[in-house]
Design an enzyme around this catalytic site. Structure first.
Site, PDB file in Angstrom:
ATOM      1  N   GLU A 154      -3.727  -9.756   3.542  1.00  0.00           N
ATOM      2  CA  GLU A 154      -4.624  -9.500   4.676  1.00  0.00           C
ATOM      3  C   GLU A 154      -5.739 -10.525   4.801  1.00  0.00           C
ATOM      4  OE1 GLU A 154      -3.301  -7.277   2.755  1.00  0.00           O
ATOM      5  OE2 GLU A 154      -2.588  -5.590   3.961  1.00  0.00           O
TER       6      GLU A 154
ATOM      7  N   GLU B 239       0.833  -1.212   0.000  1.00  0.00           N
ATOM      8  CA  GLU B 239       0.000   0.000   0.000  1.00  0.00           C
ATOM      9  C   GLU B 239       0.866   1.260   0.000  1.00  0.00           C
ATOM     10  OE1 GLU B 239      -2.509  -1.373   3.285  1.00  0.00           O
ATOM     11  OE2 GLU B 239      -4.250  -1.185   1.961  1.00  0.00           O
TER      12      GLU B 239
END
Ligand code: NAD
Length: 695
Positions: A128, A108
């Site tokens: 995740e 990210e």
């Protein structure tokens, strides 16, 4: 070079600023890293001599993810969103330089940068989902804008990383750098400046998502394609919804949607269980009296005794890890058959495109079949997988003792026999250990390592290390009948048998467990493993299991004969309820004077799983397992307990041990069966208002 925080430095090469994160071992996004990135960015932006910024990492990897121990704690400033906003909003181009793995929050960070370069070995992913979450810092919104909706769905929902070539192909990185990465990134930044390339903010890109906009069928098809693997999990659906939002909503609205979907997951029992399990698995590697620096034997060569169902699979594990392995059999015929099956397995994998033919030959080349027992003499570990009979095991171990080199690990794959007695057949019981693989041994991840009374620390440490080397999840247990997994499974089996006599049917019992999340129930599992195995053991011991015995007497041994508890259509493994079996069950119940009744799904679940928890409590008290979480690791990796329910001990804690005990006592009263007596540890914890996992 200026230290911005303990973990982040700022340096300058000409007009390019270089922000370097250095937070070993994996540059996790701890508070000091976030602050360093924010303040470093601000300084670089404010510095008139700086025209572009490179974000790089020291050590073996780029930022490999969030600081997981921070999860669930009060958030610390600055927030990750704030940091990413500053990077993306920089008026000077920001280039990330990626080596190792850019995972989760690490990816990210790179997606907030205007450009990305990486070296050949770099890997990129958003894992995740494996913790029951979704990438909650823009990952679900930015990734589709770079790689397109379909690739983003695949990456986010699988959580599996991709390599540099694939990343470049999909536009995730702009360039692959050979040689010095930071120098390459600086050169790339110079190029951006010289060519006056625009500040490419991913939030503003739409060309890759436009084709999927207003096309729900793309998402419907994707949902269908992953339905099987994602059954029962909550996170995959939220991941898909987030990508849908990325495609259909303006960026800021998508980010708001992502945050909402993330919040749902963060508070979900599924993610709580998965995050618990993440640590449970790591914890299982720790053995209190065998410290991490205990010397381990280097394993250069292995040997397996017996080329049957288990021996062949065990040998494959070594070959897969590149370790030469000798397979010893008594007779040529059994050897050829066993090795033939190994080859067939590899060929099948190759046919699915998951191995090349060259890989098949390479792995087969690492396996040396022989009928000469003396071939074990240069093996560093020898794993015995012969018939499950004590006299044969002892004879084999006496031979191994005479032939194996000093210090070799002598392991047994026994599932029920006493490892101490097997060890007593040698003059070196300190080198003997159980390595209990699960069938199919080349597939199942669990390895129960069984520590004997005399097993020394080096042998324990070596067996654990070997397990990891061959891609297993090793858990150390002590000696008892059935060890941890099968001992608990036995309790479940006893109840399954009683339930069908009292009124349930095999397909109902199995459905309750598959609804719970197991891949199959006890009856389908029996049919898969072969009912004749247990039948033969029962006959040997003079034990009866009336329904199973009657089924076996009809030659119904399970899938291999086309019928068992269920019947099977040719070439299909789907269990089909069979009225003939129902009749047998009703007959046996009648002959035992049992009046069959309706049994609720809830009762089935409690009666199958509570006795396992109770047995787990006994196992803990007897110190057969080191810790409650090890039992959970065994059940998830060895028996398909759904990871989003943590494992039996975690699950029991979620119910609450007081409530669980109360139900057990009711069942005891209703059945008059003393086996429902809560184990002392369970009772003590319930009294104290605690759970198995409370410290
Ligand atoms: N099958 C399972 O699901 C499973 C799971 C876990 C553990 N185990 C254990 O693994 C062991 C092997 O089980 P299996 O299912 O592979 O059995 P199997 O019958 O398929 O294979 C045993 C092999 O050992 C060979 N053998 C017998 N005596 C030998 C000797 N003296 N020297 C060399 N080879 C010899 C036999 O020829 C046979 O090929 C048993 O201890 C069993 O309890 C089995």
């Amino acid at each position: 070079m200026t230290a911005i925080t303990q973990f982040v430095d700022l340096a300058r090469r000409g007009r390019i600023a270089i922000l370097t994160v250095d937070n070993p071992p994996v540059n996790a996004l701890a508070q000091g890293v976030r602050q360093g990135l924010r303040d470093g960015m601000r300084q670089a932006i404010a510095d008139a001599q700086v025209q572009a910024i490179v974000i790089a990492c020291a050590g073996r990897t780029f930022i490999a993810g969030a600081d997981i121990p921070e999860f669930g704690k009060p958030p610390q400033e600055p927030s990750f969103h704030e940091v990413l906003g500053i990077i993306e909003g920089s008026p000077k181009p920001v280039v990330s330089a990626i080596h190792g793995t850019a995972l989760g929050g690490g990816l990210e960070v790179t997606l907030a940068c205007h450009y990305r370069v990486g070296n050949k070995g770099a890997r990129f992913g958003l894992p995740e989902v494996k913790l029951g979450l979704l990438p909650g810092a823009g990952g679900t919104q930015r990734l589709p804008r770079v790689v397109g909706a379909e690739k983003a769905l695949q990456m986010i929902v699988s959580g599996d990383p991709i390599g540099a070539d694939e990343a470049q192909k999909h536009g995730l990185i702009d360039e692959i750098v050979d040689g010095d990465l930071t120098a390459g990134a600086v050169a790339f930044a110079e190029k951006v400046l010289n060519e006056k390339r625009p500040l490419r903010k991913i939030r503003d890109l739409t060309d890759k998502i436009a084709p999927a906009r207003g096309k729900p069928e793309i998402f419907a098809a994707f949902r269908k394609s992953v339905a099987r693997q994602t059954r029962g999990f909550r996170a995959p659906e939220n991941c898909i919804k987030a990508v849908e939002a990325a495609v259909n909503l303006p960026f800021d609205e998508g980010i708001a949607r992502e945050r909402e979907l993330f919040g749902e997951l963060m508070n979900s029992p599924e993610s709580k269980a998965q995050r618990y399990f993440f640590f449970a698995e790591r914890e299982a590697a720790k053995i209190p009296d065998v410290p991490g620096d205990t010397p381990v034997k280097e394993i250069k060569k292995a040997a397996v005794i017996g080329a049957g169902t288990m021996g062949g699979g065990i040998a494959m594990n070594f070959a897969n890890a590149g370790i030469p392995v000798t397979v010893v059999e008594v007779a040529r015929e059994a050897l050829d058959r066993g090795i033939g099956i190994v080859r067939k397995n590899y060929e099948a994998t190759a046919q699915k495109g998951r191995l090349t033919q060259a890989d098949v030959e390479k792995r087969m080349g690492l396996i040396t079949p022989t009928t000469d027992f003396a071939a074990v003499k240069d093996a560093d570990i020898i794993i015995e997988a012969v018939f499950e009979e004590m006299p044969i095991k002892k004879e084999v171990f006496a031979k191994l003792d005479a032939l194996a080199k000093p210090g070799a690990v002598l392991a047994t794959n026994t599932s029920t026999l006493d490892v101490n007695e097997i060890a007593s057949a040698t003059k070196r019981p300190e080198s003997v250990i159980g390595t209990h693989f699960f069938s199919p041994a080349n597939v199942m991840r669990l390895l129960e390592n069984v520590r004997g009374a005399k097993t020394d620390k080096t042998t324990v440490a070596t067996a654990m290390a070997v397990g990891r080397k061959i891609a297993k999840v090793p858990v150390l247990v002590g000696v008892c009948y059935g060890f941890v997994g099968n001992r608990m499974l036995h309790q479940r089996g006893l109840q399954a048998e009683r339930l069908i006599l009292e009124g349930a049917l095999p397909h109902q019992v199995d459905r309750v467990l598959t609804d719970f999340g197991f891949p199959m129930g006890p009856f389908a599992m029996g049919d898969l493993a072969g009912l004749d195995v247990g039948w033969r053991i029962r006959k040997g011991r003079g034990v009866k299991s009336p329904v199973a015995d009657r089924i076996c007497e009809l030659g119904r041994f399970g899938q291999k004969t086309g019928s068992g508890y269920f019947r099977y259509e040719k070439g299909d493994r789907t269990p089909i309820p069979d009225p003939d079996v129902e009749k047998i069950i009703v007959d046996v119940a009648t002959s035992q004077g049992i009046t069959r009744r309706h049994v609720s799904d809830e009762e089935i679940l409690q009666r199958l799983l509570y006795p396992m928890v109770n047995e787990g409590a006994k196992i803990l008290e007897e110190k057969i397992a080191i810790r409650a979480s090890d039992i959970d690791v065994i059940w998830v990796y060895g028996y398909g307990w759904p990871v989003y329910r943590g494992g039996p001990m975690f699950w029991a804690d979620q119910i609450g041990l007081r409530a669980l005990r109360a139900t057990m006592l009711e069942l005891k009263k209703a059945s008059g069966d003393d086996s429902w007596t809560p184990a002392p540890l369970l009772a003590r914890l319930a009294d104290a208002g605690k759970g198995f996992l409370d410290k």
